[in-house]
Write an enzyme that holds these catalytic residues in place. Sequence first.
Site, PDB file in Angstrom:
ATOM      1  N   GLU A 129       0.851  -1.196   0.000  1.00 30.63           N
ATOM      2  CA  GLU A 129       0.000   0.000   0.000  1.00 30.63           C
ATOM      3  C   GLU A 129       0.889   1.249   0.000  1.00 30.63           C
ATOM      4  O   GLU A 129       1.817   1.341   0.793  1.00 30.63           O
ATOM      5  CB  GLU A 129      -0.903   0.020   1.239  1.00 30.63           C
ATOM      6  N   ALA A 272       1.172  -1.501  10.989  1.00 27.29           N
ATOM      7  CA  ALA A 272       0.817  -2.812  10.458  1.00 27.29           C
ATOM      8  C   ALA A 272       0.145  -2.606   9.107  1.00 27.29           C
ATOM      9  O   ALA A 272      -0.153  -1.490   8.700  1.00 27.29           O
ATOM     10  CB  ALA A 272      -0.108  -3.557  11.419  1.00 27.29           C
ATOM     11  N   MET A 273      -0.117  -3.725   8.412  1.00 25.61           N
ATOM     12  CA  MET A 273      -0.758  -3.670   7.097  1.00 25.61           C
ATOM     13  C   MET A 273      -1.727  -4.824   6.956  1.00 25.61           C
ATOM     14  O   MET A 273      -1.398  -5.969   7.244  1.00 25.61           O
ATOM     15  CB  MET A 273       0.312  -3.723   5.991  1.00 25.61           C
ATOM     16  N   HIS A 305      -7.404  -3.284  14.752  1.00 27.76           N
ATOM     17  CA  HIS A 305      -7.549  -2.417  13.570  1.00 27.76           C
ATOM     18  C   HIS A 305      -7.369  -3.234  12.291  1.00 27.76           C
ATOM     19  O   HIS A 305      -8.180  -3.158  11.366  1.00 27.76           O
ATOM     20  CB  HIS A 305      -6.513  -1.296  13.670  1.00 27.76           C
ATOM     21  N   GLU A 306      -6.289  -4.013  12.236  1.00 27.36           N
ATOM     22  CA  GLU A 306      -6.026  -4.797  11.018  1.00 27.36           C
ATOM     23  C   GLU A 306      -7.054  -5.903  10.844  1.00 27.36           C
ATOM     24  O   GLU A 306      -7.452  -6.217   9.709  1.00 27.36           O
ATOM     25  CB  GLU A 306      -4.615  -5.377  11.061  1.00 27.36           C
ATOM     26  N   HIS A 309     -10.110  -4.643   9.205  1.00 26.11           N
ATOM     27  CA  HIS A 309      -9.913  -4.444   7.767  1.00 26.11           C
ATOM     28  C   HIS A 309     -10.223  -5.698   6.952  1.00 26.11           C
ATOM     29  O   HIS A 309     -10.463  -5.593   5.737  1.00 26.11           O
ATOM     30  CB  HIS A 309      -8.471  -4.041   7.480  1.00 26.11           C
ATOM     31  N   GLU A 328      -9.711   3.601   6.873  1.00 24.47           N
ATOM     32  CA  GLU A 328      -8.901   3.690   8.080  1.00 24.47           C
ATOM     33  C   GLU A 328      -9.710   4.153   9.295  1.00 24.47           C
ATOM     34  O   GLU A 328      -9.495   3.665  10.406  1.00 24.47           O
ATOM     35  CB  GLU A 328      -7.706   4.620   7.844  1.00 24.47           C
TER      36      GLU A 328
END
Length: 865
Positions: A129, A272-273, A305-306, A309, A328
Amino acid sequence: MPGTNLTREEARTRAALLTVDAYDIALDLSTAPEGGTFRSTTVVRFTATTPGASSFIDLIAPTVHEVVLNGTSLDPAEVFADSRIALPALAAENELRVVADCGYTNSGEGLHRFVDPVDQQTYLYTQFEVPDARRVFASFEQPDLKGTFQFTVTAPTGWKVISNEVSPEPEKGESEGTEVHRFAATPRISSYITALIAGPYVGVFDEYRNDEDNQRVPLGIYCRPSLAQYLDAEAIFEVTKQGFEWFQEKFDCAYPFSKYDQLFVPEFNAGAMENAGAVTIRDQYVFRSKVTDAAYEARAETILHELAHMWFGDLVTMEWWNDLWLNESFATFTSILCQADAAGSRWPQAWTTFANSMKTWAYRQDQLPSTHPIMADINDLEDVQVNFDGITYAKGASVLKQLVAYVGKDEFFAGVQAYMKRHAWGNARLSDLLGALEQTSGRDLKAWSKAWLETAGINVLRPEIEVDADGVMTSLVVRQEAPALPAGAKGEAVLRPHRIAIGLYDLDADGALVRTDRIELDIDGELTTVPLPAGRRRPAVVLLNDDDLSYAKVRLDAESLANVTAHIADFTESLPRALCWASAWDMTRDGELAARDYLALVLSGIGRESDIGVVQSLTRQVKTAVDLYADPAWRAEGLTALADASLEQLHAAPAGGDHQLAWARMFATVATTPEHLAVLSGLLDGGTVVEGLSVDDELRWSLLVRLSATGVADEAAVLAELERDNTSAGQAHAATCRAARPTAEAKAAAWASVVEAETLTNTVQEAVIHGFAQVEQRELLAPYTAKYFAAVKGIFEQRSHEMGQQIIVGFYPTMQVDQATLDATDAWLASAEPAPALRRMVVESRAGVERALRAQAADRAAGAK
């Protein structure tokens, strides 16, 4: 020529023409131990709505060997340029084959290569990203051209290879010492959430079980062997499983992928991703030294959070980067809500942390000249790369919290459920989510969206209170202000509708500040009259936006401010304390409260602050106040007072606890007198012992950085510490120590290593920049203002985005708080013709100096009284 950029219009044109079916990607990573390049072969099948039309596919590679479109070989020298391969004369059904040599990176972008100094082994991971899948394979690099991805990876024998799908049993490779890993195809996903992690990583495994639905999801946690002894996998699995339980119930949707791996990887640029089923996380979250509970809370928020997603972002993906904020903000909002609400959560006070950290980030960002609507207008990739900011994450999450209060929590999640069912495996826009929420809530959200999402800036709420001779309140009015946007910002300031709570607090018989009344109402327009309980006497504190429902700067009236100053530690709940702390900090930044008065307020109340996250936020903020916002003539006095208080709190804090560690770290950043520095030296060499304080690797380096910056520690001390801790973290800390030394030679060497050479990894470069700018070394750093403006445009044009942004922001002369810095910046802006993304970075940095000048003037005036 486009270079590596891509515009929104180009993406729209390409999406209207093409539909992607599937990618088959073969990568030969057997060269990883030596570095250099790796062979990448991509076969992609896609359709075109207009046969005969032309388009392009994205690729960044040192060498392209083959381009074969529908069986016809195209000359790479003719069709490959500027990160694009031209695709002429498309058929209705197309197959493209691209063979290239792609490059390993050390910047945290594309396929990052890292050699661990502990075991000398090579570790790889991808970070794609916003637009970096094209550094590893040819791809249509935009979120709305989804496809399936099937990876075949050749790697050294014995390596773990992890991707979005379950890792297969490896086959023997054609070359000696290699194995081949053939992954199943993914579902339809965007290119930026594909992933590949390879190397001698070690893993710990578990599964998420939902017996009611007979659901089993394999779970894995990976890290380097040199960190394995510190990996607290049980705690990470516990948070992950709580997240699975909570998100699946709230979203009414089963986890959409085949497994869920979390990989702690080195030299990661972000927290993080959200790669589908293979989340990469910075390995600083594998704590090798003692940390406070605030660090565990932050890690848990990142994990959640991840995980959020996986549904909101991966299953349903934004159509274009205009909706990055929604991606986000939603993950941030739901991760905090999960921490606060999930059964068994360790952090039910998560909204306190949000109010005191993330929300102050949003307020700061929203007052910069680069402020923008939450739904930003993203014209190209360069726009989005600088838009991972406090508005995109924290303001957006604050506004979603406001939206939930507006439409109702149950109605909000019912709308989210409908949205996910309607758009699963596809792409969507904000209007799709708002439409679903309108259906479930019955609210018309068009006006709300226009006020909150399509305008920039922040409102200020002030209470206006009238009382009679007996002290009974006869009137309470909330005045809403819309301060003018900063010079250069786009748009106009507007008044907005707010749903807020107002808390009325009084001191009880034990001296505690307790909420005795709560009034919840809608605020709209400039003045809103608040209905009051009959005969209600004036309380000690009137707190607007209690419970932190809305997004606004809140001011205290004079009597409330006086009572907060005297009794801030006496609030029985952490959230109202945090809101008052945040209000005081914002007043300091705005020059309404002198830096010396803010220091006095913090020192009067922080010793009784129970929330460790708030304590650590306050110590960071008060140090900034002394460093940048205090009158320079008073700064040394303020710094000494802060250091004295830090040392006192260090000795007073319970032995072995979080507060003791927090104060030790604070003292290590502000120690300034010979007596203070002697304490640091004693802690480092063992001559000074504080009962319960573990002087472990990370704390030792903190002590040594300060001793290096003040000239007490020399190269021999750094080498000795590096011998104790010759890890990647230790090497980065050593680079900080060397750059921090108060000598012209040290500054010249640091500058040259970052600006003139391009050999440092992203992590070591960041460490050097961190050490370079020491607040007491302003005179030593003064010559670098001119050097900065001479170099900055070339850095932006020649370096990758991540590496360039580190330098451009980190080396800006922030410590030179004077008019000359503003003048130099303005002269450069007027003459250099910087690209919009570069201009934004420099203008934001300039705004920090301008704000510091105003705050220093306010502090100087306070000192003269």
